[in-house]
Design a protein around this motif. Structure first.
Motif, mmCIF file in Angstrom:
data_model
loop_
_atom_site.group_PDB
_atom_site.id
_atom_site.type_symbol
_atom_site.label_atom_id
_atom_site.label_comp_id
_atom_site.label_asym_id
_atom_site.label_seq_id
_atom_site.Cartn_x
_atom_site.Cartn_y
_atom_site.Cartn_z
ATOM 1 N N MET A 124 0.815 -1.259 -0.172
ATOM 2 C CA MET A 124 0.138 0.105 0.003
ATOM 3 C C MET A 124 0.850 1.377 0.082
ATOM 4 O O MET A 124 2.122 1.385 0.322
ATOM 5 N N LYS A 125 0.265 2.423 -0.405
ATOM 6 C CA LYS A 125 0.979 3.805 -0.297
ATOM 7 C C LYS A 125 0.941 4.139 1.180
ATOM 8 O O LYS A 125 -0.224 3.543 1.813
ATOM 9 N N PRO A 126 1.987 4.747 1.641
ATOM 10 C CA PRO A 126 2.117 5.021 3.022
ATOM 11 C C PRO A 126 0.861 5.723 3.731
ATOM 12 O O PRO A 126 0.421 5.595 4.841
ATOM 13 N N ALA A 127 0.168 6.706 2.851
ATOM 14 C CA ALA A 127 -0.799 7.675 3.529
ATOM 15 C C ALA A 127 -1.816 6.678 3.450
ATOM 16 O O ALA A 127 -2.639 6.859 4.566
ATOM 17 N N GLU A 128 -2.304 5.879 2.493
ATOM 18 C CA GLU A 128 -3.473 5.090 2.658
ATOM 19 C C GLU A 128 -3.450 4.052 3.949
ATOM 20 O O GLU A 128 -4.279 3.742 4.650
ATOM 21 N N ALA A 129 -2.141 3.339 4.230
ATOM 22 C CA ALA A 129 -1.931 2.554 5.170
ATOM 23 C C ALA A 129 -2.039 3.304 6.280
ATOM 24 O O ALA A 129 -2.604 2.742 7.415
ATOM 25 N N ALA A 130 -1.564 4.502 6.571
ATOM 26 C CA ALA A 130 -1.579 5.057 7.741
ATOM 27 C C ALA A 130 -3.143 5.693 8.112
ATOM 28 O O ALA A 130 -3.469 5.484 9.290
ATOM 29 N N ALA A 131 -3.945 5.878 7.089
ATOM 30 C CA ALA A 131 -5.200 6.238 7.278
ATOM 31 C C ALA A 131 -5.965 4.920 7.914
ATOM 32 O O ALA A 131 -6.799 5.068 8.894
ATOM 33 N N ILE A 132 -5.633 3.699 7.387
ATOM 34 C CA ILE A 132 -6.257 2.456 7.881
ATOM 35 C C ILE A 132 -5.783 2.292 9.365
ATOM 36 O O ILE A 132 -6.549 1.855 10.077
ATOM 37 N N LEU A 133 -4.542 2.273 9.613
ATOM 38 C CA LEU A 133 -3.888 1.991 10.979
ATOM 39 C C LEU A 133 -4.626 2.947 12.096
ATOM 40 O O LEU A 133 -4.740 2.267 13.059
ATOM 41 N N THR A 134 -4.634 3.967 11.436
ATOM 42 C CA THR A 134 -5.352 4.842 12.699
ATOM 43 C C THR A 134 -6.701 4.796 13.111
ATOM 44 O O THR A 134 -6.950 5.034 14.276
ATOM 45 N N ASN A 135 -7.265 3.697 12.404
ATOM 46 C CA ASN A 135 -8.627 3.390 12.836
ATOM 47 C C ASN A 135 -8.488 1.862 13.519
ATOM 48 O O ASN A 135 -9.632 1.439 13.802
ATOM 49 N N LEU A 136 -7.423 1.306 13.496
ATOM 50 C CA LEU A 136 -7.356 -0.201 13.959
ATOM 51 C C LEU A 136 -6.852 -0.066 15.723
ATOM 52 O O LEU A 136 -6.503 1.305 16.184
ATOM 53 N N PRO A 137 -7.233 -0.843 16.432
ATOM 54 C CA PRO A 137 -6.674 -0.576 17.616
ATOM 55 C C PRO A 137 -5.360 -0.432 17.751
ATOM 56 O O PRO A 137 -4.451 -0.909 16.998
ATOM 57 N N ALA A 138 -4.741 0.277 18.693
ATOM 58 C CA ALA A 138 -3.292 0.382 18.839
ATOM 59 C C ALA A 138 -2.521 -0.503 18.980
ATOM 60 O O ALA A 138 -1.576 -0.610 18.237
ATOM 61 N N ASP A 139 -2.867 -1.555 19.640
ATOM 62 C CA ASP A 139 -1.804 -2.853 19.867
ATOM 63 C C ASP A 139 -1.750 -3.413 18.367
ATOM 64 O O ASP A 139 -0.642 -3.942 17.996
ATOM 65 N N PHE A 140 -2.931 -3.797 17.755
ATOM 66 C CA PHE A 140 -3.169 -4.297 16.448
ATOM 67 C C PHE A 140 -2.235 -3.628 15.537
ATOM 68 O O PHE A 140 -1.376 -4.155 14.669
ATOM 69 N N ALA A 141 -2.215 -2.202 15.590
ATOM 70 C CA ALA A 141 -1.670 -1.435 14.340
ATOM 71 C C ALA A 141 -0.225 -1.598 14.840
ATOM 72 O O ALA A 141 0.487 -1.567 13.701
ATOM 73 N N ALA A 142 0.177 -1.583 15.923
ATOM 74 C CA ALA A 142 1.613 -1.483 16.361
ATOM 75 C C ALA A 142 2.290 -2.790 15.973
ATOM 76 O O ALA A 142 3.587 -2.825 15.414
ATOM 77 N N GLU A 143 1.451 -3.972 15.939
ATOM 78 C CA GLU A 143 1.941 -5.179 15.580
ATOM 79 C C GLU A 143 2.282 -5.191 14.011
ATOM 80 O O GLU A 143 3.231 -5.805 13.570
ATOM 81 N N ILE A 144 1.285 -4.760 13.398
ATOM 82 C CA ILE A 144 1.411 -4.605 11.946
ATOM 83 C C ILE A 144 2.721 -3.752 11.599
ATOM 84 O O ILE A 144 3.577 -4.365 10.878
ATOM 85 N N LEU A 145 2.959 -2.533 12.094
ATOM 86 C CA LEU A 145 4.048 -1.747 11.982
ATOM 87 C C LEU A 145 5.275 -2.478 12.226
ATOM 88 O O LEU A 145 6.393 -2.223 11.646
ATOM 89 N N MET A 146 5.328 -3.286 13.247
ATOM 90 C CA MET A 146 6.537 -4.056 13.740
ATOM 91 C C MET A 146 6.867 -5.020 12.660
ATOM 92 O O MET A 146 8.198 -5.186 12.635
ATOM 93 N N ARG A 147 5.894 -5.621 11.896
ATOM 94 C CA ARG A 147 6.145 -6.704 10.907
ATOM 95 C C ARG A 147 6.637 -6.297 9.398
ATOM 96 O O ARG A 147 6.868 -7.186 8.814
ATOM 97 N N VAL A 148 5.785 -5.030 9.162
ATOM 98 C CA VAL A 148 6.195 -4.623 7.762
ATOM 99 C C VAL A 148 7.815 -4.039 7.582
ATOM 100 O O VAL A 148 8.512 -4.310 8.614
ATOM 101 N N LYS A 149 8.174 -3.911 6.339
ATOM 102 C CA LYS A 149 9.510 -3.442 6.053
ATOM 103 C C LYS A 149 9.873 -2.374 7.008
ATOM 104 O O LYS A 149 8.963 -1.438 6.984
ATOM 105 N N PRO A 150 10.921 -2.405 7.386
ATOM 106 C CA PRO A 150 11.454 -1.051 8.176
ATOM 107 C C PRO A 150 11.084 0.217 7.344
ATOM 108 O O PRO A 150 10.579 1.175 7.818
ATOM 109 N N GLU A 151 11.568 0.391 6.137
ATOM 110 C CA GLU A 151 10.939 1.591 5.361
ATOM 111 C C GLU A 151 9.731 1.819 4.995
ATOM 112 O O GLU A 151 9.533 3.051 5.306
#
Length: 180
Positions: A124-151
């Motif tokens: 996904m494009k970072p802006a689209e992924a950011a819009a979705i992640l802000t609507n997810l529970p914080a712990d779930f969004a953090a888990e996703i961010l921990m597993r995607v590529k660092p860049e």
């Protein structure tokens, strides 16, 4: 004369024993006690102490016999219980194996689903992924961010508003502390 008495007594007892051995008879039956319990009182019925002793011995023999019977019954019950427990243990081990197999299958399915989800956020494009992640529970969004590529994670966090980015970063740090 005393010198000749001992050899004579030896011959007196040894000759019949030797003859019985020669004929192949069992000597133990001769030397064994032959009084049956019922014969114990023969000739002693008029002595109260002997009668009381015989009754006490008979009572003890009956108690011992009943106790031995109860021990045999308990032994049979224990053998049956042991057999039942062995069968149950084999059944439980079989169930444990199937449960472990199902858990491994479920765990593998969850891993596959998570990997697909992570791959999706990586694409996904970072802006689209950011819009979705802000609507997810914080712990779930953090888990996703921990597993995607660092860049990709860095670009997504940069696209999130600062307050939400701080919350997600704190969640990611807390997860790292919990699961070293």
């Amino acid at each position: 004369m005393a010198k000749h008495l001992l050899p004579a007594l030896t011959l007196l007892f040894a000759l019949p024993a030797g003859a019985m051995l020669w004929q192949g008879q069992d000597l133990s039956r001769i030397f064994a006690a032959v009084a049956a319990p019922a014969d114990l009182l023969d000739g002693c019925g008029d002595v109260p102490e002997a009668v009381a002793l015989a009754e006490e011995l008979r009572d003890r023999a009956l108690r011992i016999e009943r106790y031995m019977e109860s021990i045999d019954a308990r032994k049979v019950a224990l053998e049956q219980a042991e057999s039942t427990l062995r069968e149950r243990l084999a059944e439980l081990r079989a169930r444990q194996g199937s449960i472990t197999a199902r858990q491994n299958g479920s765990t593998e399915a969850v891993r596959t689903d998570i990997e697909r989800l992570i791959a999706l956020y990586d694409q996904m494009k970072p802006a689209e992924a950011a819009a979705i992640l802000t609507n997810l529970p914080a712990d779930f969004a953090a888990e996703i961010l921990m597993r995607v590529k660092p860049e990709t994670g860095a670009k997504i966090i940069a696209a999130v508003e600062p307050r939400q980015a701080a919350l997600l970063t704190a969640q990611m740090g807390a997860r790292s502390v919990r699961n070293p």
